[in-house]
Write a protein that holds these residues in place. Sequence first.
Motif, PDB file in Angstrom:
ATOM      1  N   UNK A 201      43.982  51.389  47.726  1.00 45.34           N
ATOM      2  CA  UNK A 201      43.137  52.394  46.722  1.00 45.34           C
ATOM      3  C   UNK A 201      43.494  51.783  45.436  1.00 45.34           C
ATOM      4  N   UNK A 202      44.714  51.259  45.110  1.00 44.64           N
ATOM      5  CA  UNK A 202      44.686  50.693  43.404  1.00 44.64           C
ATOM      6  C   UNK A 202      43.558  50.084  43.203  1.00 44.64           C
ATOM      7  N   UNK A 203      42.805  49.196  43.857  1.00 46.84           N
ATOM      8  CA  UNK A 203      41.586  48.522  43.521  1.00 46.84           C
ATOM      9  C   UNK A 203      40.768  49.055  42.654  1.00 46.84           C
ATOM     10  N   UNK A 235      40.687  38.352  43.542  1.00 50.12           N
ATOM     11  CA  UNK A 235      40.408  39.738  44.464  1.00 50.12           C
ATOM     12  C   UNK A 235      39.149  39.842  44.460  1.00 50.12           C
ATOM     13  N   UNK A 236      38.223  39.309  45.476  1.00 47.88           N
ATOM     14  CA  UNK A 236      36.688  39.296  45.655  1.00 47.88           C
ATOM     15  C   UNK A 236      36.298  40.746  45.771  1.00 47.88           C
ATOM     16  N   UNK A 240      32.325  44.215  43.867  1.00 48.77           N
ATOM     17  CA  UNK A 240      31.644  45.338  44.309  1.00 48.77           C
ATOM     18  C   UNK A 240      31.851  46.668  43.781  1.00 48.77           C
ATOM     19  N   UNK A 241      33.525  46.952  43.625  1.00 53.50           N
ATOM     20  CA  UNK A 241      34.058  48.196  43.196  1.00 53.50           C
ATOM     21  C   UNK A 241      33.588  48.232  41.539  1.00 53.50           C
ATOM     22  N   UNK A 242      33.593  47.091  40.922  1.00 57.02           N
ATOM     23  CA  UNK A 242      33.530  47.178  39.296  1.00 57.02           C
ATOM     24  C   UNK A 242      31.930  47.532  39.343  1.00 57.02           C
ATOM     25  N   UNK A 243      31.051  47.003  40.189  1.00 55.18           N
ATOM     26  CA  UNK A 243      29.572  47.320  40.009  1.00 55.18           C
ATOM     27  C   UNK A 243      29.282  48.855  40.177  1.00 55.18           C
TER      28      UNK A 243
END
Length: 286
Positions: A201-203, A235-236, A240-243
Motif C-alpha cells: 500500500x505504501x506505493x 518500480x514500474x 499507473x498509480x501516479x497517473x
Amino acid sequence: MYYGGIEAGGTKFVCAVSDKDFKIIERVSIPTTAPEETLQHIFEFFDNYQLDSIGIGSFGPIDVNRKSATYGYVTSTPKKGWNNYDFVGAIKGRYDIPVAWTTDVNAAAFGEYRKGSAQNSKSCLYLTVGTGIGGGAVVNGEIIDGFGHPEMGHILVRNHPEDDFEGVCPYHGNCLEGIAAGPAIEKRLNIKGQDLEKSDHYWEIEAYYLAQALVNYTMILRPEVLILGGGVMKQEQLFPLIRTEFKKVMNEYVTTPDLDTYIVAPGLGDNAGITGSLLLAAEKAI
C-alpha cells in the motif's frame, strides 16, 4: 571530432567519449571520492583523446550563473571535499577547450528532449527520484535556468492523510525530497524501496506525493512531456498509480495530453544524463 561527457554523481562519475554522430567510443565509471583523486581518474581517461569540447552534468547544488565569481563551482553540497569546489576550473586547467556546465538532471532532461521520450516535443521536464529528487526542464531547446538552477526536489507538498512522517531533508523536513526520496522510504518503513513488495500500500502514498509535484510543475511550466527516472522509478507499478493520483489532484482544472504519454519513463533509460552531457558538449563546440 570527439566530444567528452561527464555525468557527475555523488556515488560515481560516468565519463564517455563520442564521435560527431554521438556514437560512444569508450565510457568508464569512476567512484566519487575526493575531488583530486576523482579528477585524476577523469584526466587519465580523457587524456587518450583529442577532445573538441566537454559537457558536464553535475550533482549539486552548483553555480550556473555566468556572472558569478563562483561559476563552475559545486557549492553547498554535503558531499565531503566537494563543497565550494571549482569543478569547471579544474577541467579547463587541464583541457583548453569549451566546457558546457549544468546539473545532472538538466543534462538528463536535454538528453531526453533530443534523443529520448521527448524528442518530438517542444518542451519536457525530467524528474529523477532516487537517493535525492531533482528536476530539469527544457523549453524550445533551452535548459531553464535563472540566477541559479531549479531545485524541483525541494518543493513543499501536503502530507498524505495516512502519513505522519516528518521527512528527512535537513533543510525543509517534509519537502518532496524529504518525504519521497529513497532514504525517506527506508527511514519510514525500515526497508529499502527495492525490497518492498510491488503490491504494498505504501506505493499509493508515494504516488500521492509525486503526483502532487507533477501537478505543480504542470501548472507552472505546462511541459509537453513529464519524464520520471531514477532508482525509485524502476518500480514500474508507480506509473499507473501516479497517473491515477495526478488525475484526482488536477481535478480537470486544465487539460493535459493523454496521461499514458504525458507521464512516462526515460526513453534513454540510465543513459539520459551522459547522452545529454555529450549533446551539450557538441553545442558548446559549435
